[in-house]
Design a protein around this motif. Sequence first.
Motif, PDB file in Angstrom:
ATOM      1  N   LEU A 188       0.849  -1.183   0.000  1.00  0.00           N
ATOM      2  CA  LEU A 188       0.000   0.000   0.000  1.00  0.00           C
ATOM      3  C   LEU A 188       0.891   1.242   0.000  1.00  0.00           C
ATOM      4  O   LEU A 188       1.812   1.352   0.819  1.00  0.00           O
ATOM      5  CB  LEU A 188      -0.900   0.019   1.234  1.00  0.00           C
ATOM      6  CG  LEU A 188      -1.708  -1.248   1.518  1.00  0.00           C
ATOM      7  CD1 LEU A 188      -2.524  -1.073   2.797  1.00  0.00           C
ATOM      8  CD2 LEU A 188      -2.617  -1.590   0.345  1.00  0.00           C
ATOM      9  N   LEU A 189       0.608   2.168  -0.891  1.00  0.00           N
ATOM     10  CA  LEU A 189       1.402   3.389  -1.020  1.00  0.00           C
ATOM     11  C   LEU A 189       0.478   4.588  -0.825  1.00  0.00           C
ATOM     12  O   LEU A 189      -0.414   4.817  -1.641  1.00  0.00           O
ATOM     13  CB  LEU A 189       2.066   3.454  -2.395  1.00  0.00           C
ATOM     14  CG  LEU A 189       2.940   2.253  -2.773  1.00  0.00           C
ATOM     15  CD1 LEU A 189       3.338   2.336  -4.244  1.00  0.00           C
ATOM     16  CD2 LEU A 189       4.181   2.198  -1.892  1.00  0.00           C
ATOM     17  N   ASP A 190       0.714   5.341   0.245  1.00  0.00           N
ATOM     18  CA  ASP A 190      -0.174   6.461   0.583  1.00  0.00           C
ATOM     19  C   ASP A 190       0.545   7.790   0.374  1.00  0.00           C
ATOM     20  O   ASP A 190       1.235   8.276   1.265  1.00  0.00           O
ATOM     21  CB  ASP A 190      -0.650   6.338   2.031  1.00  0.00           C
ATOM     22  CG  ASP A 190      -1.634   7.443   2.399  1.00  0.00           C
ATOM     23  OD1 ASP A 190      -2.238   8.038   1.485  1.00  0.00           O
ATOM     24  OD2 ASP A 190      -1.799   7.721   3.602  1.00  0.00           O
ATOM     25  N   GLU A 191       0.382   8.367  -0.817  1.00  0.00           N
ATOM     26  CA  GLU A 191       0.968   9.678  -1.109  1.00  0.00           C
ATOM     27  C   GLU A 191       2.424   9.727  -0.645  1.00  0.00           C
ATOM     28  O   GLU A 191       2.832  10.614   0.110  1.00  0.00           O
ATOM     29  CB  GLU A 191       0.150  10.781  -0.422  1.00  0.00           C
ATOM     30  CG  GLU A 191      -1.256  10.952  -0.953  1.00  0.00           C
ATOM     31  CD  GLU A 191      -1.311  11.667  -2.297  1.00  0.00           C
ATOM     32  OE1 GLU A 191      -0.243  11.866  -2.929  1.00  0.00           O
ATOM     33  OE2 GLU A 191      -2.412  12.007  -2.735  1.00  0.00           O
ATOM     34  N   VAL A 192       3.220   8.763  -1.105  1.00  0.00           N
ATOM     35  CA  VAL A 192       4.551   8.564  -0.530  1.00  0.00           C
ATOM     36  C   VAL A 192       5.531   9.687  -0.860  1.00  0.00           C
ATOM     37  O   VAL A 192       6.613   9.748  -0.274  1.00  0.00           O
ATOM     38  CB  VAL A 192       5.143   7.213  -0.976  1.00  0.00           C
ATOM     39  CG1 VAL A 192       4.320   6.076  -0.433  1.00  0.00           C
ATOM     40  CG2 VAL A 192       5.253   7.138  -2.499  1.00  0.00           C
ATOM     41  N   THR A 193       5.167  10.581  -1.772  1.00  0.00           N
ATOM     42  CA  THR A 193       6.068  11.692  -2.086  1.00  0.00           C
ATOM     43  C   THR A 193       5.566  13.028  -1.557  1.00  0.00           C
ATOM     44  O   THR A 193       6.210  14.056  -1.756  1.00  0.00           O
ATOM     45  CB  THR A 193       6.269  11.818  -3.610  1.00  0.00           C
ATOM     46  OG1 THR A 193       4.998  12.036  -4.236  1.00  0.00           O
ATOM     47  CG2 THR A 193       6.909  10.563  -4.179  1.00  0.00           C
ATOM     48  N   THR A 218       1.462  -7.089  -5.554  1.00  0.00           N
ATOM     49  CA  THR A 218       0.229  -6.353  -5.800  1.00  0.00           C
ATOM     50  C   THR A 218       0.353  -4.975  -5.161  1.00  0.00           C
ATOM     51  O   THR A 218       0.811  -4.855  -4.027  1.00  0.00           O
ATOM     52  CB  THR A 218      -0.967  -7.109  -5.192  1.00  0.00           C
ATOM     53  OG1 THR A 218      -1.022  -8.424  -5.749  1.00  0.00           O
ATOM     54  CG2 THR A 218      -2.276  -6.391  -5.474  1.00  0.00           C
ATOM     55  N   MET A 219      -0.032  -3.945  -5.886  1.00  0.00           N
ATOM     56  CA  MET A 219       0.084  -2.582  -5.372  1.00  0.00           C
ATOM     57  C   MET A 219      -1.270  -1.894  -5.361  1.00  0.00           C
ATOM     58  O   MET A 219      -2.041  -2.014  -6.323  1.00  0.00           O
ATOM     59  CB  MET A 219       1.045  -1.752  -6.226  1.00  0.00           C
ATOM     60  CG  MET A 219       2.511  -2.041  -6.027  1.00  0.00           C
ATOM     61  SD  MET A 219       3.523  -0.858  -6.980  1.00  0.00           S
ATOM     62  CE  MET A 219       5.166  -1.332  -6.458  1.00  0.00           C
ATOM     63  N   LEU A 220      -1.533  -1.177  -4.277  1.00  0.00           N
ATOM     64  CA  LEU A 220      -2.698  -0.307  -4.180  1.00  0.00           C
ATOM     65  C   LEU A 220      -2.160   1.055  -3.774  1.00  0.00           C
ATOM     66  O   LEU A 220      -1.587   1.214  -2.690  1.00  0.00           O
ATOM     67  CB  LEU A 220      -3.685  -0.849  -3.152  1.00  0.00           C
ATOM     68  CG  LEU A 220      -5.074  -0.216  -3.114  1.00  0.00           C
ATOM     69  CD1 LEU A 220      -5.753  -0.289  -4.481  1.00  0.00           C
ATOM     70  CD2 LEU A 220      -5.947  -0.909  -2.073  1.00  0.00           C
ATOM     71  N   CYS A 221      -2.308   2.023  -4.652  1.00  0.00           N
ATOM     72  CA  CYS A 221      -1.589   3.283  -4.527  1.00  0.00           C
ATOM     73  C   CYS A 221      -2.549   4.464  -4.510  1.00  0.00           C
ATOM     74  O   CYS A 221      -3.465   4.545  -5.333  1.00  0.00           O
ATOM     75  CB  CYS A 221      -0.619   3.410  -5.709  1.00  0.00           C
ATOM     76  SG  CYS A 221       0.288   4.949  -5.793  1.00  0.00           S
TER      77      CYS A 221
END
Length: 270
Positions: A188-193, A218-221
């Motif tokens: 899971l990627l939450d506004e990583v930048t 698997t990615m959920l971004c």
Amino acid sequence: MKEAPEPGDAPAATPDGPLVRFDQVVKRYGDHTVLDRLDFDVQRGQHVTLIGPSGSGKTTILRLLMTLERVSDGVIWVDGDPLTHVQGPDGRLRPANERHLRQVRRKIGMVFQQFNLFPNMKVLQNIIEAPVNVLGLSKDEAEARARELLELVGLSDKIDAHPTQLSGGQQQRVAIARALAMRPEILLLDEVTSALDPELVAGVLDLLRDIARSTDITMLCVTHEMNFARDISDRVLMFNEGRVIEQGSPEKIFSAPEHERTREFLSAIL
């Protein structure tokens, strides 16, 4: 906590079945409904990006998957198992205990907006802490994995540094390595930048592109970086007021969106 309503049929835990399924999921905070009877699936190995205005429920979805929040109604299934519920002898779902949550949560890793590194620990210790204490890996095995991941994220020379000695981009790379060290099936990627200085954004996004292309994770971004979403996504879901109002391939969503709200949103940020 009250029992969950009767869910739909559980998705089959097979290589062809969805890895993640949101089944009529509702999330409320008091009288405010953040997610409104949400249904969507994520297939194994897919890269799915959630876009939409702030407050539309995107980050809440990730927090529910990490069990940082509980659903108000509905069920989330992960690999055929209910995430925050267990099935009783009568077949009804009841809220799960912490042991069940820990077991299911092992399949999921998350990289947050803020890096959330332990400031008192060196980079290596930050990465091996959970694999040793949660997965039960030996220290040697965890360290070997950490060194591989630090090489992957380009920080082999920072293994003995403390987080305060690293730039924001370097800290986020360590956070990515830490998430991958748990060998999650879902990242899971939450506004990583969003917490990075502009000149550091490209390096972190390039790293994530490489991970997306070179692994079967698997990615959920959740992101406002639309070029990144276009590059890595198999599917893009447009959210508004807690619902998916449009979804499709990146080509469809970014080049020929059908919903007026999608067109308004994209024209404002592109």
